[in-house]
Design a protein around this motif. Sequence first.
Motif, PDB file in Angstrom:
ATOM      1  N   PHE A  23       0.783  -1.162  -0.004  1.00 43.48           N
ATOM      2  CA  PHE A  23      -0.100  -0.006   0.008  1.00 43.48           C
ATOM      3  C   PHE A  23       0.925   1.128  -0.095  1.00 43.48           C
ATOM      4  CE2 PHE A  23      -3.600  -2.482   2.362  1.00 43.48           C
ATOM      5  CZ  PHE A  23      -3.930  -2.881   1.309  1.00 43.48           C
ATOM      6  N   SER A  72      -7.909  -5.288  -1.723  1.00 46.69           N
ATOM      7  CA  SER A  72      -7.350  -4.480  -0.450  1.00 46.69           C
ATOM      8  C   SER A  72      -7.199  -3.365  -0.855  1.00 46.69           C
ATOM      9  CB  SER A  72      -6.393  -5.233   0.180  1.00 46.69           C
ATOM     10  OG  SER A  72      -6.649  -6.763   0.655  1.00 46.69           O
ATOM     11  N   GLN A  73      -6.558  -2.973  -1.905  1.00 47.39           N
ATOM     12  CA  GLN A  73      -6.139  -1.753  -2.274  1.00 47.39           C
ATOM     13  C   GLN A  73      -7.510  -0.745  -2.579  1.00 47.39           C
ATOM     14  OE1 GLN A  73      -3.237  -2.318  -5.559  1.00 47.39           O
ATOM     15  NE2 GLN A  73      -1.755  -2.743  -4.012  1.00 47.39           N
ATOM     16  N   LEU A  76      -8.786   0.231   0.512  1.00 48.16           N
ATOM     17  CA  LEU A  76      -7.927   1.251   1.272  1.00 48.16           C
ATOM     18  C   LEU A  76      -8.448   2.472   0.789  1.00 48.16           C
ATOM     19  CD1 LEU A  76      -5.734   1.623   3.368  1.00 48.16           C
ATOM     20  CD2 LEU A  76      -4.196   1.869   0.816  1.00 48.16           C
ATOM     21  N   GLU A  77      -8.475   2.563  -0.826  1.00 51.34           N
ATOM     22  CA  GLU A  77      -8.975   4.039  -1.388  1.00 51.34           C
ATOM     23  C   GLU A  77     -10.141   4.431  -1.205  1.00 51.34           C
ATOM     24  OE1 GLU A  77      -6.653   5.639  -2.727  1.00 51.34           O
ATOM     25  OE2 GLU A  77      -5.111   4.128  -3.176  1.00 51.34           O
ATOM     26  N   TYR A  79     -11.819   3.987   1.624  1.00 49.66           N
ATOM     27  CA  TYR A  79     -11.809   4.620   3.052  1.00 49.66           C
ATOM     28  C   TYR A  79     -10.876   5.895   3.039  1.00 49.66           C
ATOM     29  CZ  TYR A  79     -11.407   4.920   8.110  1.00 49.66           C
ATOM     30  OH  TYR A  79     -11.646   5.451   9.315  1.00 49.66           O
ATOM     31  N   ARG A  80     -10.045   5.942   2.208  1.00 51.61           N
ATOM     32  CA  ARG A  80      -9.166   7.240   2.158  1.00 51.61           C
ATOM     33  C   ARG A  80      -9.957   8.481   1.906  1.00 51.61           C
ATOM     34  NH1 ARG A  80      -5.792   9.907  -1.448  1.00 51.61           N
ATOM     35  NH2 ARG A  80      -6.376   8.355  -3.119  1.00 51.61           N
ATOM     36  N   LEU A 106      -7.715  -4.786   8.252  1.00 57.85           N
ATOM     37  CA  LEU A 106      -7.630  -3.416   7.955  1.00 57.85           C
ATOM     38  C   LEU A 106      -7.731  -2.963   9.528  1.00 57.85           C
ATOM     39  CD1 LEU A 106      -9.868  -3.018   4.849  1.00 57.85           C
ATOM     40  CD2 LEU A 106      -7.334  -2.989   5.092  1.00 57.85           C
TER      41      LEU A 106
END
Length: 309
Positions: A23, A72-73, A76-77, A79-80, A106
């Motif tokens: 990440f 997973s990425q 992540l994006e 939520y970011r 996470l």
Amino acid sequence: MKTMYNRREALKISLLAGIGLSFQSFTNPLNTNEKVISRIIPSTGEALPVVGLGTWQTFDVGNALEQREILSQVLLEMYRLGGTVIDSSPMYGSSEKVVGDLTSKLDFKNKLFYATKVWTSGKQAGIRQMEASMQKMRQAKMDLIQIHNLTDWKTHVKTLKDWKQQQKIRYWGITHYVDSSHRTLEEIIKSERPDFVQFNYSIQSRHAEESLFETARKYNTATIINQPYESGSLFRLVRGKEIPQWAKEQDINSWGQYFLKFILSNENVSCVIPGTSKPHHMIDNMGAGLGKMPNSSLRSKMLSHLKTL
């Protein structure tokens, strides 16, 4: 905010993800501290980010490690940029288990909004299926369980109301994906008062504007929008076409954002859940909840322009 990334620019990210970069080394083309806007769930007043993530087909990857890392990425994006809603179903193959496995690793797993569905007939079969879904998604208490495509809805409504009272779930809802079911959805909203209703709506499929949105508003039912891209047909329509300059001036920087911002400019929309398995698509989708939102005049212009293509 100007998003300089679009859906054709997949190669670099695909290659990076394919070789398993972490990440930290994953380059984010949208660098902003801004978060997508939220709207209120009428039955409680809880804020819900307007862009979430659908998992039909896209998360049905089983144990494939490379695909799981890319997903997973995606999470992540999402939520970011302020997204929390993940929508799944037992109909979606391994998607529920993949969601559960990936989110369990996470740091922000407890800040996500987990939604799934019941998709079977019979009370006990429904209970078994919902319990299995919660186990797969690793949730002791599910945020939202919906009756998938109204399957045996009269039976499952009773169970879901009981589960909400027992605090096994926080919200319950009903779903469908075709115009012909909108009238039935409305009748159930009036009689049963679900917390959520999920249905199809897009820039070219606007049947819900006739009365479904107004019924949901009147009875304090939050709305989740599926089929925002009409299974990809909207992208085929605009293939090879450039985003007009007047759209870019209104923070519409891709065709995906063009379609999603039209949906979100309807203030009766609580959340839209486009599905994706690609991080750059997730970033682009989240961009629809940032910046300016079309007013009624711009909505009309967007509709008219699409008819010329």
